[in-house]
Design a protein around this motif. Structure first.
Motif, PDB file in Angstrom:
ATOM      1  N   SER A 184      44.761  27.625  44.896  1.00 27.37           N
ATOM      2  CA  SER A 184      44.107  28.571  45.836  1.00 27.37           C
ATOM      3  C   SER A 184      42.589  28.520  45.358  1.00 27.37           C
ATOM      4  CB  SER A 184      45.045  29.814  44.527  1.00 27.37           C
ATOM      5  OG  SER A 184      44.272  30.816  45.096  1.00 27.37           O
ATOM      6  N   THR A 185      41.839  29.878  46.913  1.00 30.06           N
ATOM      7  CA  THR A 185      41.109  30.182  46.664  1.00 30.06           C
ATOM      8  C   THR A 185      40.764  31.369  46.205  1.00 30.06           C
ATOM      9  OG1 THR A 185      41.105  30.560  49.400  1.00 30.06           O
ATOM     10  CG2 THR A 185      40.488  28.378  48.884  1.00 30.06           C
ATOM     11  N   GLU A 186      41.571  31.979  45.836  1.00 33.09           N
ATOM     12  CA  GLU A 186      41.006  33.199  45.452  1.00 33.09           C
ATOM     13  C   GLU A 186      40.405  33.074  44.190  1.00 33.09           C
ATOM     14  OE1 GLU A 186      43.802  36.560  43.878  1.00 33.09           O
ATOM     15  OE2 GLU A 186      44.473  36.203  46.196  1.00 33.09           O
ATOM     16  N   LEU A 187      39.469  34.217  43.549  1.00 39.71           N
ATOM     17  CA  LEU A 187      38.835  33.991  42.132  1.00 39.71           C
ATOM     18  C   LEU A 187      38.818  35.075  41.626  1.00 39.71           C
ATOM     19  CD1 LEU A 187      37.211  32.827  40.141  1.00 39.71           C
ATOM     20  CD2 LEU A 187      35.696  32.779  41.548  1.00 39.71           C
ATOM     21  N   SER A 188      39.811  35.427  40.825  1.00 37.08           N
ATOM     22  CA  SER A 188      39.811  36.859  40.679  1.00 37.08           C
ATOM     23  C   SER A 188      38.906  37.069  39.210  1.00 37.08           C
ATOM     24  CB  SER A 188      40.479  37.436  39.499  1.00 37.08           C
ATOM     25  OG  SER A 188      41.476  36.452  39.239  1.00 37.08           O
ATOM     26  N   LEU A 189      38.060  37.983  38.265  1.00 42.16           N
ATOM     27  CA  LEU A 189      37.375  37.851  37.262  1.00 42.16           C
ATOM     28  C   LEU A 189      37.967  38.981  36.487  1.00 42.16           C
ATOM     29  CD1 LEU A 189      35.050  36.684  35.966  1.00 42.16           C
ATOM     30  CD2 LEU A 189      33.741  38.564  37.031  1.00 42.16           C
ATOM     31  N   THR A 190      38.350  38.635  34.684  1.00 35.39           N
ATOM     32  CA  THR A 190      38.832  39.467  33.967  1.00 35.39           C
ATOM     33  C   THR A 190      37.890  39.335  32.781  1.00 35.39           C
ATOM     34  OG1 THR A 190      40.775  39.382  34.243  1.00 35.39           O
ATOM     35  CG2 THR A 190      40.642  39.802  32.411  1.00 35.39           C
ATOM     36  N   ASN A 191      36.841  40.302  32.369  1.00 32.56           N
ATOM     37  CA  ASN A 191      35.858  40.154  31.200  1.00 32.56           C
ATOM     38  C   ASN A 191      36.598  41.349  30.564  1.00 32.56           C
ATOM     39  OD1 ASN A 191      34.791  42.462  32.230  1.00 32.56           O
ATOM     40  ND2 ASN A 191      33.339  40.717  33.063  1.00 32.56           N
ATOM     41  N   ASN A 192      35.429  41.833  29.265  1.00 32.38           N
ATOM     42  CA  ASN A 192      35.560  42.894  28.440  1.00 32.38           C
ATOM     43  C   ASN A 192      35.503  44.987  29.582  1.00 32.38           C
ATOM     44  OD1 ASN A 192      35.767  41.780  26.347  1.00 32.38           O
ATOM     45  ND2 ASN A 192      33.562  41.624  25.458  1.00 32.38           N
ATOM     46  N   ALA A 193      34.840  44.909  30.677  1.00 30.83           N
ATOM     47  CA  ALA A 193      34.380  45.754  31.704  1.00 30.83           C
ATOM     48  C   ALA A 193      36.191  45.791  32.208  1.00 30.83           C
ATOM     49  CB  ALA A 193      33.726  45.387  32.630  1.00 30.83           C
ATOM     50  N   GLY A 194      36.692  44.905  32.609  1.00 27.87           N
ATOM     51  CA  GLY A 194      38.158  45.069  32.865  1.00 27.87           C
ATOM     52  C   GLY A 194      38.474  43.797  33.944  1.00 27.87           C
ATOM     53  N   MET A 195      39.135  44.063  35.165  1.00 26.90           N
ATOM     54  CA  MET A 195      39.502  42.646  36.034  1.00 26.90           C
ATOM     55  C   MET A 195      39.620  43.344  37.489  1.00 26.90           C
ATOM     56  SD  MET A 195      42.309  40.945  38.097  1.00 26.90           S
ATOM     57  CE  MET A 195      43.020  42.588  38.116  1.00 26.90           C
ATOM     58  N   ALA A 196      38.514  42.800  38.327  1.00 24.06           N
ATOM     59  CA  ALA A 196      38.663  42.431  39.678  1.00 24.06           C
ATOM     60  C   ALA A 196      39.348  41.974  40.474  1.00 24.06           C
ATOM     61  CB  ALA A 196      37.065  42.789  39.725  1.00 24.06           C
ATOM     62  N   THR A 197      40.192  41.670  41.822  1.00 18.30           N
ATOM     63  CA  THR A 197      40.641  40.785  42.278  1.00 18.30           C
ATOM     64  C   THR A 197      39.880  40.170  42.984  1.00 18.30           C
ATOM     65  OG1 THR A 197      40.759  42.107  43.961  1.00 18.30           O
ATOM     66  CG2 THR A 197      43.138  42.169  42.768  1.00 18.30           C
ATOM     67  N   ALA A 198      40.074  38.645  43.582  1.00 16.11           N
ATOM     68  CA  ALA A 198      39.002  38.131  44.623  1.00 16.11           C
ATOM     69  C   ALA A 198      38.732  39.026  45.442  1.00 16.11           C
ATOM     70  CB  ALA A 198      39.568  37.191  45.316  1.00 16.11           C
ATOM     71  N   GLU A 199      39.630  39.647  46.324  1.00 15.80           N
ATOM     72  CA  GLU A 199      39.092  40.681  47.610  1.00 15.80           C
ATOM     73  C   GLU A 199      38.369  41.877  47.108  1.00 15.80           C
ATOM     74  OE1 GLU A 199      41.331  44.270  50.374  1.00 15.80           O
ATOM     75  OE2 GLU A 199      42.065  42.834  49.679  1.00 15.80           O
ATOM     76  N   GLU A 200      38.137  42.031  45.996  1.00 20.97           N
ATOM     77  CA  GLU A 200      37.295  43.579  45.411  1.00 20.97           C
ATOM     78  C   GLU A 200      35.824  43.314  44.523  1.00 20.97           C
ATOM     79  OE1 GLU A 200      40.554  46.356  42.911  1.00 20.97           O
ATOM     80  OE2 GLU A 200      40.030  44.313  41.751  1.00 20.97           O
ATOM     81  N   LEU A 201      35.909  41.495  44.951  1.00 23.71           N
ATOM     82  CA  LEU A 201      34.498  40.972  43.893  1.00 23.71           C
ATOM     83  C   LEU A 201      33.779  40.853  45.372  1.00 23.71           C
ATOM     84  CD1 LEU A 201      35.172  38.513  41.114  1.00 23.71           C
ATOM     85  CD2 LEU A 201      34.167  40.180  41.510  1.00 23.71           C
ATOM     86  N   HIS A 202      34.061  40.639  46.566  1.00 25.96           N
ATOM     87  CA  HIS A 202      34.092  39.738  47.456  1.00 25.96           C
ATOM     88  C   HIS A 202      33.258  41.165  48.185  1.00 25.96           C
ATOM     89  CE1 HIS A 202      33.523  38.102  51.373  1.00 25.96           C
ATOM     90  NE2 HIS A 202      33.510  39.486  52.255  1.00 25.96           N
ATOM     91  N   ARG A 203      34.633  42.562  48.021  1.00 28.16           N
ATOM     92  CA  ARG A 203      33.848  43.605  49.086  1.00 28.16           C
ATOM     93  C   ARG A 203      32.460  44.834  47.767  1.00 28.16           C
ATOM     94  NH1 ARG A 203      37.126  47.181  47.544  1.00 28.16           N
ATOM     95  NH2 ARG A 203      39.326  45.911  48.849  1.00 28.16           N
ATOM     96  N   ALA A 204      32.365  44.097  47.074  1.00 29.05           N
ATOM     97  CA  ALA A 204      31.720  44.662  45.891  1.00 29.05           C
ATOM     98  C   ALA A 204      30.343  43.892  45.994  1.00 29.05           C
ATOM     99  CB  ALA A 204      32.234  45.119  44.439  1.00 29.05           C
ATOM    100  N   THR A 205      30.378  42.371  46.350  1.00 28.98           N
ATOM    101  CA  THR A 205      29.426  41.594  47.237  1.00 28.98           C
ATOM    102  C   THR A 205      28.544  41.896  47.806  1.00 28.98           C
ATOM    103  OG1 THR A 205      29.917  39.582  45.653  1.00 28.98           O
ATOM    104  CG2 THR A 205      28.808  39.082  46.852  1.00 28.98           C
ATOM    105  N   ARG A 206      29.564  42.216  48.967  1.00 30.26           N
ATOM    106  CA  ARG A 206      28.794  43.017  50.552  1.00 30.26           C
ATOM    107  C   ARG A 206      28.130  44.275  50.404  1.00 30.26           C
ATOM    108  NH1 ARG A 206      32.948  41.829  55.264  1.00 30.26           N
ATOM    109  NH2 ARG A 206      31.404  43.298  55.551  1.00 30.26           N
TER     110      ARG A 206
END
Length: 58
Positions: free
Chosen positions: A5-27
């Motif tokens: 998979s090329t999808e990369l989600s992120l989870t840390n103490n603040a919560g979780m973000a999907t790959a789509e959410e990370l991409h949108r936030a980065t843009r």
């Protein structure tokens, strides 16, 4: 994560973000703080017309 998979989600103490959410936030951050985000069609038009001002003033 699936290794194929090329999808990369992120989870840390603040919560979780999907790959789509990370991409949108980065843009959004990129367009706000770093450079102008444009569509492929806008970029192609600027290259074809040699209007490269967006590369300098971004």
């Amino acid at each position: 994560m699936n290794p194929e998979s090329t999808e990369l989600s992120l989870t840390n103490n603040a919560g979780m973000a999907t790959a789509e959410e990370l991409h949108r936030a980065t843009r959004v951050a990129q367009d706000t703080f770093i450079s102008k985000v444009i569509t492929t069609a806008e970029w192609m038009k600027s290259v074809e017309s040699s209007d490269r001002i967006h590369l300098v003033l971004a």
